[in-house]
Design a protein around this motif. Structure first.
Motif, PDB file in Angstrom:
ATOM      1  N   VAL A  82       0.927  -1.085   0.047  1.00  0.00           N
ATOM      2  CA  VAL A  82      -0.056   0.032  -0.055  1.00  0.00           C
ATOM      3  C   VAL A  82       0.830   1.299   0.022  1.00  0.00           C
ATOM      4  N   PRO A  83       0.825   2.044  -1.046  1.00  0.00           N
ATOM      5  CA  PRO A  83       1.482   3.254  -1.071  1.00  0.00           C
ATOM      6  C   PRO A  83       1.170   4.320   0.319  1.00  0.00           C
ATOM      7  N   ARG A  84       2.352   4.809   0.694  1.00  0.00           N
ATOM      8  CA  ARG A  84       2.321   5.680   1.986  1.00  0.00           C
ATOM      9  C   ARG A  84       2.670   7.058   1.481  1.00  0.00           C
ATOM     10  N   PHE A  85       1.944   8.056   1.824  1.00  0.00           N
ATOM     11  CA  PHE A  85       2.287   9.396   1.569  1.00  0.00           C
ATOM     12  C   PHE A  85       2.873   9.927   2.898  1.00  0.00           C
ATOM     13  N   PRO A  86       3.729  11.005   2.919  1.00  0.00           N
ATOM     14  CA  PRO A  86       4.595  11.258   3.966  1.00  0.00           C
ATOM     15  C   PRO A  86       3.396  12.419   4.469  1.00  0.00           C
ATOM     16  N   LEU A  87       3.422  12.200   6.129  1.00  0.00           N
ATOM     17  CA  LEU A  87       2.742  13.067   6.865  1.00  0.00           C
ATOM     18  C   LEU A  87       3.473  14.093   7.583  1.00  0.00           C
ATOM     19  N   PRO A  88       3.149  15.364   8.126  1.00  0.00           N
ATOM     20  CA  PRO A  88       4.093  16.254   8.550  1.00  0.00           C
ATOM     21  C   PRO A  88       5.072  15.696   9.598  1.00  0.00           C
ATOM     22  N   GLN A  89       4.596  14.653  10.353  1.00  0.00           N
ATOM     23  CA  GLN A  89       5.682  14.339  11.390  1.00  0.00           C
ATOM     24  C   GLN A  89       6.739  13.562  10.684  1.00  0.00           C
ATOM     25  N   ASP A  90       6.305  12.812   9.572  1.00  0.00           N
ATOM     26  CA  ASP A  90       7.312  11.967   8.555  1.00  0.00           C
ATOM     27  C   ASP A  90       8.416  13.046   8.191  1.00  0.00           C
ATOM     28  N   GLU A  91       7.808  14.184   7.627  1.00  0.00           N
ATOM     29  CA  GLU A  91       8.882  15.273   7.279  1.00  0.00           C
ATOM     30  C   GLU A  91       9.724  15.753   8.237  1.00  0.00           C
ATOM     31  N   LEU A  92       9.242  16.230   9.252  1.00  0.00           N
ATOM     32  CA  LEU A  92       9.986  16.603  10.256  1.00  0.00           C
ATOM     33  C   LEU A  92      10.900  15.772  10.812  1.00  0.00           C
ATOM     34  N   ALA A  93      10.671  14.473  11.065  1.00  0.00           N
ATOM     35  CA  ALA A  93      11.728  13.477  11.152  1.00  0.00           C
ATOM     36  C   ALA A  93      12.785  13.387  10.223  1.00  0.00           C
ATOM     37  N   ALA A  94      12.336  13.283   9.007  1.00  0.00           N
ATOM     38  CA  ALA A  94      13.106  13.042   8.038  1.00  0.00           C
ATOM     39  C   ALA A  94      13.971  14.329   7.784  1.00  0.00           C
ATOM     40  N   LEU A  95      13.856  15.561   8.110  1.00  0.00           N
ATOM     41  CA  LEU A  95      14.465  16.446   8.071  1.00  0.00           C
ATOM     42  C   LEU A  95      15.688  16.532   9.197  1.00  0.00           C
ATOM     43  N   ASP A  96      15.099  16.220  10.409  1.00  0.00           N
ATOM     44  CA  ASP A  96      16.182  16.025  11.327  1.00  0.00           C
ATOM     45  C   ASP A  96      16.659  17.198  12.017  1.00  0.00           C
ATOM     46  N   LEU A  97      16.138  18.332  12.049  1.00  0.00           N
ATOM     47  CA  LEU A  97      16.515  19.574  12.377  1.00  0.00           C
ATOM     48  C   LEU A  97      16.858  19.718  13.744  1.00  0.00           C
ATOM     49  N   ASP A  98      18.260  20.538  14.262  1.00  0.00           N
ATOM     50  CA  ASP A  98      18.747  20.844  15.165  1.00  0.00           C
ATOM     51  C   ASP A  98      17.517  21.866  16.016  1.00  0.00           C
ATOM     52  N   PRO A  99      16.820  21.104  17.025  1.00  0.00           N
ATOM     53  CA  PRO A  99      15.700  21.935  17.870  1.00  0.00           C
ATOM     54  C   PRO A  99      16.282  23.475  18.351  1.00  0.00           C
ATOM     55  N   GLU A 100      17.718  23.546  18.627  1.00  0.00           N
ATOM     56  CA  GLU A 100      18.004  24.474  19.189  1.00  0.00           C
ATOM     57  C   GLU A 100      18.297  25.866  18.101  1.00  0.00           C
ATOM     58  N   GLU A 101      18.225  25.383  16.835  1.00  0.00           N
ATOM     59  CA  GLU A 101      18.517  26.152  15.480  1.00  0.00           C
ATOM     60  C   GLU A 101      17.050  26.558  14.957  1.00  0.00           C
ATOM     61  N   TRP A 102      16.020  25.536  14.970  1.00  0.00           N
ATOM     62  CA  TRP A 102      14.820  25.698  14.240  1.00  0.00           C
ATOM     63  C   TRP A 102      13.792  25.541  15.033  1.00  0.00           C
ATOM     64  N   ASP A 103      12.712  26.328  14.660  1.00  0.00           N
ATOM     65  CA  ASP A 103      11.287  26.312  15.323  1.00  0.00           C
ATOM     66  C   ASP A 103      10.158  25.902  14.382  1.00  0.00           C
ATOM     67  N   THR A 104       9.435  25.178  14.824  1.00  0.00           N
ATOM     68  CA  THR A 104       8.285  24.299  13.833  1.00  0.00           C
ATOM     69  C   THR A 104       7.125  25.427  14.047  1.00  0.00           C
ATOM     70  N   VAL A 105       6.915  25.916  12.853  1.00  0.00           N
ATOM     71  CA  VAL A 105       5.662  26.940  12.693  1.00  0.00           C
ATOM     72  C   VAL A 105       4.340  26.288  12.683  1.00  0.00           C
ATOM     73  N   ILE A 106       4.425  25.538  11.539  1.00  0.00           N
ATOM     74  CA  ILE A 106       3.149  24.730  11.063  1.00  0.00           C
ATOM     75  C   ILE A 106       3.594  23.136  10.729  1.00  0.00           C
ATOM     76  N   ALA A 107       2.985  22.308  11.316  1.00  0.00           N
ATOM     77  CA  ALA A 107       2.953  20.959  10.992  1.00  0.00           C
ATOM     78  C   ALA A 107       1.501  20.084  11.128  1.00  0.00           C
ATOM     79  N   GLN A 108       0.867  20.249  10.008  1.00  0.00           N
ATOM     80  CA  GLN A 108      -0.663  19.795   9.999  1.00  0.00           C
ATOM     81  C   GLN A 108      -0.850  19.375   8.687  1.00  0.00           C
ATOM     82  N   THR A 109      -1.910  18.682   8.656  1.00  0.00           N
ATOM     83  CA  THR A 109      -2.694  18.322   7.380  1.00  0.00           C
ATOM     84  C   THR A 109      -3.827  19.303   7.296  1.00  0.00           C
ATOM     85  N   ARG A 110      -4.306  19.350   5.974  1.00  0.00           N
ATOM     86  CA  ARG A 110      -4.990  20.474   5.729  1.00  0.00           C
ATOM     87  C   ARG A 110      -6.004  19.853   4.484  1.00  0.00           C
ATOM     88  N   ASP A 111      -7.449  20.164   4.744  1.00  0.00           N
ATOM     89  CA  ASP A 111      -8.238  19.597   3.375  1.00  0.00           C
ATOM     90  C   ASP A 111      -8.562  20.633   2.715  1.00  0.00           C
TER      91      ASP A 111
END
Length: 262
Positions: free
Chosen positions: A204-233
């Motif tokens: 079954v194909p899987r589309f990336p969810l926002p939490q998947d994107e953030l995990a893949a980015l693996d950004l330093d929390p000391e350097e980055w702020d998450t402003v939006i992480a949501q699904t939107r219809d």
């Protein structure tokens, strides 16, 4: 063609055969640049030329600066940004797409300083440029494309105080089930025989969810702020004319401004 119909056609092109995540029927051993050049060459125009609505809703109030659009296609987002004062650059691996994007910018009365386009490999961006906004909208591909690597590289191009905006299909369109084998979740090509279908097993194909994107980015929390992480219809019109709802995943992160020495 109405705006909704055009938008659903664009989504269908990205998700055709659950395209972008299901590679079971993707061309074998085809380089991404070769595939996308052939894809753009197969039609006089792939997209509507309209800006992605998520981009409008998210960055319309930002102060203009330098912007980079990854996988810019025929340039709709870059043109919109440039018209609003951004010095916008679009890159794509398709020469045909870039030629059309340049033509769209000229038709809009924009200079190359306002809207610049380059044929470039998204996985091999030069590391010496910084942008106040980096966008990647529906960066899906049915042939192998190192998407996570590209997005991590994209983050490296964000200037202090700047933003990275990622918009992706978060779920297959409602009509995608018509393209699958019943009960298998895999993509079923119309020219496959029943014997072929019975002998093949698809995930079954899987589309990336926002939490998947953030995990893949693996950004330093000391350097980055998450402003939006949501699904939107959003409402759209399916190929058969039915009114449907499509789901997008949206991630907006901000690189913290450099500390001012005391």
């Amino acid at each position: 063609m109405t705006e909704q119909e055009t938008r659903v056609n664009e989504s269908q092109a990205d998700a055709e055969g659950v395209q972008g995540t299901d590679k079971s029927n993707a061309p074998k051993e085809v380089a991404p640049a070769e595939y996308w050049e052939a894809r753009y060459g197969s039609a006089e125009q792939m997209w509507s030329g309209r800006v992605n609505q998520v981009l409008v809703e998210t960055v319309d109030e930002f102060d203009p600066g330098r912007a980079l659009d990854l996988g810019c296609g025929e340039g709709g987002d870059v043109v919109w940004l440039a018209k609003r004062g951004w010095r916008a650059t679009g890159i794509d691996i398709s020469e045909t797409a870039i030629q059309r994007a340049r033509a769209a910018a000229r038709d809009a009365g924009l200079t190359e300083t306002q809207a610049n386009f380059r044929v470039a490999d998204l996985a091999e961006l030069a590391a010496d440029e910084r942008f106040d906004l980096v966008t990647a909208s529906f960066l899906h591909s049915p042939v192998e494309l190192p998407r996570e690597q590209i997005l991590r590289r994209a983050a490296a191009h964000v200037a202090p105080g700047g933003h990275l905006l990622i918009t992706a299909h978060a779920a297959p369109p409602p009509w995608a089930s018509d393209l699958h084998d019943h009960g298998s979740g895999g993509h079923g090509s119309a020219d496959h025989s029943s014997e072929d279908r019975d002998s093949e097993t698809h995930e079954v194909p899987r589309f990336p969810l926002p939490q998947d994107e953030l995990a893949a980015l693996d950004l330093d929390p000391e350097e980055w702020d998450t402003v939006i992480a949501q699904t939107r219809d959003r409402e759209a019109v399916a190929p058969d004319g039915a009114h449907v709802v499509l789901t997008d995943g949206i991630v907006l992160v901000r690189r913290r401004a450099a500390a001012v020495p005391q």
